[in-house]
Design a protein around this motif. Structure first.
Motif, PDB file in Angstrom:
ATOM      1  N   SER A 158      27.365  -4.402   1.861  1.00  0.00           N
ATOM      2  CA  SER A 158      27.393  -5.975   1.070  1.00  0.00           C
ATOM      3  C   SER A 158      28.027  -5.781  -0.203  1.00  0.00           C
ATOM      4  O   SER A 158      29.030  -4.670  -0.593  1.00  0.00           O
ATOM      5  CB  SER A 158      25.983  -6.185   0.986  1.00  0.00           C
ATOM      6  OG  SER A 158      25.901  -7.574   0.261  1.00  0.00           O
ATOM      7  N   ARG A 163      25.546 -11.769  -2.465  1.00  0.00           N
ATOM      8  CA  ARG A 163      23.985 -12.528  -2.702  1.00  0.00           C
ATOM      9  C   ARG A 163      24.123 -13.616  -3.905  1.00  0.00           C
ATOM     10  O   ARG A 163      23.343 -14.593  -3.578  1.00  0.00           O
ATOM     11  CB  ARG A 163      23.289 -11.331  -3.451  1.00  0.00           C
ATOM     12  CG  ARG A 163      22.496 -10.301  -2.421  1.00  0.00           C
ATOM     13  CD  ARG A 163      23.174  -8.750  -3.020  1.00  0.00           C
ATOM     14  NE  ARG A 163      22.694  -7.998  -2.479  1.00  0.00           N
ATOM     15  CZ  ARG A 163      22.083  -6.807  -3.041  1.00  0.00           C
ATOM     16  NH1 ARG A 163      22.140  -6.753  -4.418  1.00  0.00           N
ATOM     17  NH2 ARG A 163      21.768  -5.654  -2.408  1.00  0.00           N
ATOM     18  N   GLU A 180      25.033  -9.795   5.034  1.00  0.00           N
ATOM     19  CA  GLU A 180      23.574  -9.906   4.857  1.00  0.00           C
ATOM     20  C   GLU A 180      22.833 -10.616   5.845  1.00  0.00           C
ATOM     21  O   GLU A 180      21.955 -10.141   6.338  1.00  0.00           O
ATOM     22  CB  GLU A 180      23.356 -10.397   3.307  1.00  0.00           C
ATOM     23  CG  GLU A 180      24.166  -9.724   2.083  1.00  0.00           C
ATOM     24  CD  GLU A 180      22.915  -8.797   1.378  1.00  0.00           C
ATOM     25  OE1 GLU A 180      21.891  -8.721   1.975  1.00  0.00           O
ATOM     26  OE2 GLU A 180      23.379  -7.950   0.703  1.00  0.00           O
ATOM     27  N   SER A 247      18.115  -4.885   1.216  1.00  0.00           N
ATOM     28  CA  SER A 247      19.744  -4.743   0.837  1.00  0.00           C
ATOM     29  C   SER A 247      19.402  -4.092  -0.592  1.00  0.00           C
ATOM     30  O   SER A 247      18.960  -4.559  -1.373  1.00  0.00           O
ATOM     31  CB  SER A 247      20.104  -6.133   0.559  1.00  0.00           C
ATOM     32  OG  SER A 247      21.548  -6.091   0.178  1.00  0.00           O
TER      33      SER A 247
END
Ligand SMILES: NC(=O)c1ccc[n+]([C@@H]2O[C@H](COP(=O)([O-])OP(=O)(O)OC[C@H]3O[C@@H](n4cnc5c(N)ncnc54)[C@H](OP(=O)(O)O)[C@@H]3O)[C@@H](O)[C@H]2O)c1
Length: 253
Positions: A158, A163, A180, A247
């Motif tokens: 990621s 995010r 994600e 994550s």
């Protein structure tokens, strides 16, 4: 005792990945290259997937010269590979090794950094193909093999912009949100199976991709791929059994 989270302070035993068969995408350069070398140094047989054969051969030679388990090379351009290619790869891995213990989905491209309205459709499709669609088709092909193994680990890659969206990071940011999401869907589907799916956010790391995104910065101030390997090793080793759907940051603020 370290106060760091387990994935940051992880110090693997020299045989932490012994007998494991691990596929690494984008294994010829940057973080993927270092991860492949690290996994091999801990006893894994590494399958090196990437698009530039000379780079993969260089990693192969380094592993063999160090006396680690003999790796294999899979030259593949994720931009053009189809579900059939991935099925062929899964069949080859099954025939050659009879199992797969881990996958590091690391290959990725940045694409153009520009205003949303200026993203070209061809560019959008290409970044999504390499960063997202390839992972979907590859995992669909590999899941039967992974499911045989109750402790297999799949690691997605990621980014901070996966995010929280960031202006001008366009398709790359969207592709990392999708990454994600894919990880979360799989982690939820397989939550009682032992199979685990997690994301790693490397953070700013000294590679060609980072240099392309930030050409003016002093790269010597950045962490190297070697500096961030604790998280990559932790999630691949049996020490992280039970960890799924997470994550993890290699460089938390
Ligand atoms: N470096 C950072 O600061 C940073 C931060 C956050 C997230 N990440 C993520 O970390 C991962 C690794 O990035 P990196 O910085 O190591 O990048 P990198 O140095 O550019 O390496 C990317 C690797 O992916 C391979 N690749 C690219 N397109 C491919 C394709 N179409 N088919 C097969 N392989 C392909 C490249 O192969 P070639 O060498 O043959 O081109 C290369 O081995 C990426 O997913 C990236 O988004 C990096």
């Amino acid at each position: 005792m370290s106060n760091l989270a387990p994935h940051l302070s992880f110090s693997p035993s020299p045989t932490a990945l012994q007998s494991k068969v691990i596929l690494v995408t984008g294994a010829g350069d940057g973080i993927g290259k270092t991860a492949a070398l690290t996994y091999a140094s801990l006893g894994a047989t590494v399958i090196l997937l990437g698009r530039t054969v000379e780079k993969l051969e260089g990693v192969y030679d380094q592993i063999v010269a160090a006396g680690h388990p003999q790796p294999s090379i899979v030259p593949m351009d994720l931009a053009g590979a189809t579900a059939q290619h991935y099925q062929g790869l899964a069949d080859t891995i099954n025939g050659e090794y009879g199992k797969l213990d881990g996958v590091l989905l690391n290959a990725g491209i940045l694409g153009a950094l520009c205003p949303f309205a200026e993203i070209k459709s061809k560019e959008y499709d290409n970044v999504m193909q390499v960063n997202v669609n390839s992972q979907f088709y590859l995992l669909q092909a590999l899941l039967p093999l992974l499911k045989h193994n109750k402790t297999a680990s799949v690691i997605f890659t990621s980014s901070g912009v996966g995010r929280v969206g960031r202006a001008f990071w366009g398709t790359y940011s969207i592709s990392k949100f999708a990454t994600e999401g894919m990880m979360q869907v799989l982690a939820d589907e397989f939550k009682n199976s032992g199979l685990r799916f997690n994301c790693i956010n490397p953070g700013a790391t000294r590679t060609d991709m980072r240099a392309k995104a930030y050409p003016a910065e002093d790269a010597l101030l950045l962490k190297t791929p070697e500096d961030i390997m604790a998280t990559y090793t932790y999630l691949m080793a049996d020490d992280s059994m039970g960890i799924t759907g997470q994550s993890l940051d290699c460089q938390p603020k």
